[in-house]
Structure formats: C-alpha cells, structure tokens
Write a protein that holds these residues in place. Structure first.
Motif, PDB file in Angstrom:
ATOM      1  N   MET A   1       3.771  20.478   3.689  1.00 50.66           N
ATOM      2  CA  MET A   1       4.590  19.330   3.994  1.00 50.66           C
ATOM      3  C   MET A   1       5.477  19.580   5.212  1.00 50.66           C
ATOM      4  SD  MET A   1       4.394  16.829   1.645  1.00 50.66           S
ATOM      5  CE  MET A   1       2.724  16.787   1.126  1.00 50.66           C
ATOM      6  N   THR A   2       5.251  20.645   5.932  1.00 52.34           N
ATOM      7  CA  THR A   2       6.094  20.917   7.090  1.00 52.34           C
ATOM      8  C   THR A   2       5.702  20.036   8.258  1.00 52.34           C
ATOM      9  OG1 THR A   2       4.677  22.710   7.846  1.00 52.34           O
ATOM     10  CG2 THR A   2       6.551  23.300   6.438  1.00 52.34           C
ATOM     11  N   ASP A   3       6.686  19.755   9.077  1.00 53.70           N
ATOM     12  CA  ASP A   3       6.493  18.899  10.236  1.00 53.70           C
ATOM     13  C   ASP A   3       7.398  19.437  11.326  1.00 53.70           C
ATOM     14  OD1 ASP A   3       6.943  16.653  12.081  1.00 53.70           O
ATOM     15  OD2 ASP A   3       5.791  15.526  10.613  1.00 53.70           O
ATOM     16  N   SER A   4       6.832  19.722  12.486  1.00 50.00           N
ATOM     17  CA  SER A   4       7.627  20.314  13.550  1.00 50.00           C
ATOM     18  C   SER A   4       8.582  19.302  14.186  1.00 50.00           C
ATOM     19  CB  SER A   4       6.714  20.920  14.616  1.00 50.00           C
ATOM     20  OG  SER A   4       5.900  19.910  15.172  1.00 50.00           O
ATOM     21  N   LYS A   5       8.290  18.030  14.054  1.00 47.91           N
ATOM     22  CA  LYS A   5       9.130  16.996  14.641  1.00 47.91           C
ATOM     23  C   LYS A   5      10.008  16.382  13.547  1.00 47.91           C
ATOM     24  CE  LYS A   5       8.727  12.794  17.347  1.00 47.91           C
ATOM     25  NZ  LYS A   5       7.870  11.661  17.627  1.00 47.91           N
ATOM     26  N   GLU A   6      11.289  16.236  13.857  1.00 50.83           N
ATOM     27  CA  GLU A   6      12.205  15.670  12.880  1.00 50.83           C
ATOM     28  C   GLU A   6      11.882  14.199  12.646  1.00 50.83           C
ATOM     29  OE1 GLU A   6      16.645  15.078  13.592  1.00 50.83           O
ATOM     30  OE2 GLU A   6      16.598  16.884  12.339  1.00 50.83           O
ATOM     31  N   SER A   7      11.859  13.788  11.386  1.00 57.07           N
ATOM     32  CA  SER A   7      11.560  12.401  11.050  1.00 57.07           C
ATOM     33  C   SER A   7      12.787  11.513  11.295  1.00 57.07           C
ATOM     34  CB  SER A   7      11.137  12.303   9.583  1.00 57.07           C
ATOM     35  OG  SER A   7      12.255  12.543   8.743  1.00 57.07           O
ATOM     36  N   ILE A   8      12.552  10.228  11.288  1.00 57.52           N
ATOM     37  CA  ILE A   8      13.633   9.269  11.471  1.00 57.52           C
ATOM     38  C   ILE A   8      14.672   9.424  10.367  1.00 57.52           C
ATOM     39  CG2 ILE A   8      14.198   6.806  11.403  1.00 57.52           C
ATOM     40  CD1 ILE A   8      11.488   6.335  12.840  1.00 57.52           C
ATOM     41  N   VAL A   9      14.225   9.611   9.134  1.00 57.52           N
ATOM     42  CA  VAL A   9      15.177   9.750   8.029  1.00 57.52           C
ATOM     43  C   VAL A   9      15.988  11.037   8.164  1.00 57.52           C
ATOM     44  CG1 VAL A   9      13.618  10.822   6.343  1.00 57.52           C
ATOM     45  CG2 VAL A   9      15.533   9.431   5.557  1.00 57.52           C
ATOM     46  N   GLN A  10      15.378  12.094   8.648  1.00 52.69           N
ATOM     47  CA  GLN A  10      16.133  13.334   8.868  1.00 52.69           C
ATOM     48  C   GLN A  10      17.195  13.123   9.955  1.00 52.69           C
ATOM     49  OE1 GLN A  10      12.509  15.689   9.455  1.00 52.69           O
ATOM     50  NE2 GLN A  10      13.442  17.241   8.142  1.00 52.69           N
ATOM     51  N   THR A  11      16.819  12.443  11.009  1.00 55.10           N
ATOM     52  CA  THR A  11      17.756  12.160  12.093  1.00 55.10           C
ATOM     53  C   THR A  11      18.918  11.312  11.580  1.00 55.10           C
ATOM     54  OG1 THR A  11      15.982  12.286  13.723  1.00 55.10           O
ATOM     55  CG2 THR A  11      17.980  11.126  14.394  1.00 55.10           C
ATOM     56  N   LYS A  12      18.604  10.287  10.809  1.00 54.10           N
ATOM     57  CA  LYS A  12      19.642   9.417  10.255  1.00 54.10           C
ATOM     58  C   LYS A  12      20.525  10.174   9.266  1.00 54.10           C
ATOM     59  CE  LYS A  12      17.298   4.976  10.781  1.00 54.10           C
ATOM     60  NZ  LYS A  12      18.299   4.272  11.572  1.00 54.10           N
ATOM     61  N   ALA A  13      19.926  11.028   8.438  1.00 51.37           N
ATOM     62  CA  ALA A  13      20.693  11.796   7.457  1.00 51.37           C
ATOM     63  C   ALA A  13      21.627  12.781   8.158  1.00 51.37           C
ATOM     64  CB  ALA A  13      19.758  12.523   6.498  1.00 51.37           C
ATOM     65  N   PHE A  14      21.152  13.394   9.246  1.00 52.76           N
ATOM     66  CA  PHE A  14      21.998  14.326   9.994  1.00 52.76           C
ATOM     67  C   PHE A  14      23.166  13.581  10.639  1.00 52.76           C
ATOM     68  CE2 PHE A  14      23.376  16.759  13.658  1.00 52.76           C
ATOM     69  CZ  PHE A  14      23.575  18.005  13.092  1.00 52.76           C
ATOM     70  N   ALA A  15      22.881  12.456  11.262  1.00 52.87           N
ATOM     71  CA  ALA A  15      23.944  11.660  11.893  1.00 52.87           C
ATOM     72  C   ALA A  15      24.956  11.203  10.842  1.00 52.87           C
ATOM     73  CB  ALA A  15      23.345  10.465  12.629  1.00 52.87           C
ATOM     74  N   PHE A  16      24.468  10.834   9.662  1.00 52.09           N
ATOM     75  CA  PHE A  16      25.357  10.420   8.585  1.00 52.09           C
ATOM     76  C   PHE A  16      26.215  11.600   8.128  1.00 52.09           C
ATOM     77  CE2 PHE A  16      26.219   9.422   4.055  1.00 52.09           C
ATOM     78  CZ  PHE A  16      26.931   8.236   4.233  1.00 52.09           C
ATOM     79  N   ALA A  17      25.631  12.784   8.034  1.00 55.18           N
ATOM     80  CA  ALA A  17      26.384  13.979   7.646  1.00 55.18           C
ATOM     81  C   ALA A  17      27.498  14.272   8.648  1.00 55.18           C
ATOM     82  CB  ALA A  17      25.450  15.181   7.506  1.00 55.18           C
ATOM     83  N   VAL A  18      27.216  14.085   9.914  1.00 57.87           N
ATOM     84  CA  VAL A  18      28.249  14.277  10.947  1.00 57.87           C
ATOM     85  C   VAL A  18      29.401  13.294  10.708  1.00 57.87           C
ATOM     86  CG1 VAL A  18      28.762  14.050  13.418  1.00 57.87           C
ATOM     87  CG2 VAL A  18      26.694  15.256  12.664  1.00 57.87           C
TER      88      VAL A  18
END
Length: 121
Positions: A1-18
């Motif tokens: 299940m690994t993916d070298s490119k960050e998904s949209i949900v990962q990007t949104k979750a990181f921005a939300f964490a910030v």
C-alpha cells in the motif's frame, strides 16, 4: 500500500495538523484549559499521522484499520472544536473555518474507508 507521492488526503491532513498546532498555541496563550487544548492537539495531529502509517501498511487490512483510526480521530477533533466553540473559547469565524476543514477530512476518510472495504477483483 505504499505510494511515493503524497495523496490529496495526506496533504489536507498535514495542512490541518499545522492549523491545529497553531490553534493549540493560541489556545494556550489565551488561557484555555490545558487538558482540552491537549486533547485537540492529540486528536487533530493524529489524523495525518495515522494516514502516514496507513500508506506504509503491509496489507489492505492494515491500511483499512489505520484509515479507520484516522476517521475516528477526525470525529474526535470535531467534538473538541465544537466544545471550544460552544464554551466561547473559539469565535464563530474560527470555529467555522476549522470545522469546515475537519468535516472535509471526515467525508474523505469515510469514502476511503468504504472503498477500502470493498473486495478486490
């Protein structure tokens, strides 16, 4: 299940964490009860952390479990944001902004949960 490119949900979750970390700092500066601020910090940052673990999962089952945890953490975060708003620690504008982002994550995570539970062909 690994993916070298960050998904949209990962990007949104990181921005939300910030945003959550910055909100936590603001809450502490404004004398919000530390326990509530810490609960928000823990759940709000855990969404993205569990998504990272999901992406690195060894199996579809592990992926689905970690996404499920992210979903639960997002719902918990929504609770703390609503509580802070209802007790007048967050203004309407602050609460609306944070809750809008949180609700979006909840919807995305719910959709991922549903699709990850479908049998593969």
């Amino acid at each position: 299940m690994t993916d070298s490119k960050e998904s949209i949900v990962q990007t949104k979750a990181f921005a939300f964490a910030v945003r959550i970390v910055n909100l936590y700092k603001w809450l502490i500066e404004n004398k919000v009860p530390v326990k509530i601020a810490e609960q928000l910090l823990k759940s709000g940052t855990s969404i993205g952390a569990n998504l990272e673990e999901a992406t690195g999962g060894y199996s579809r089952k592990e992926f689905a479990a970690k996404v499920g945890i992210s979903y639960k953490e997002a719902r918990e975060t929504r609770y703390w944001l609503r509580l802070l708003h209802a007790t007048n620690y967050l203004t309407d504008q602050m609460a609306t902004s944070m809750l809008t982002d949180c609700e979006e994550l909840i919807r995305i995570l719910a959709a991922i949960q549903i699709s990850s539970q479908k049998p593969t062909a």
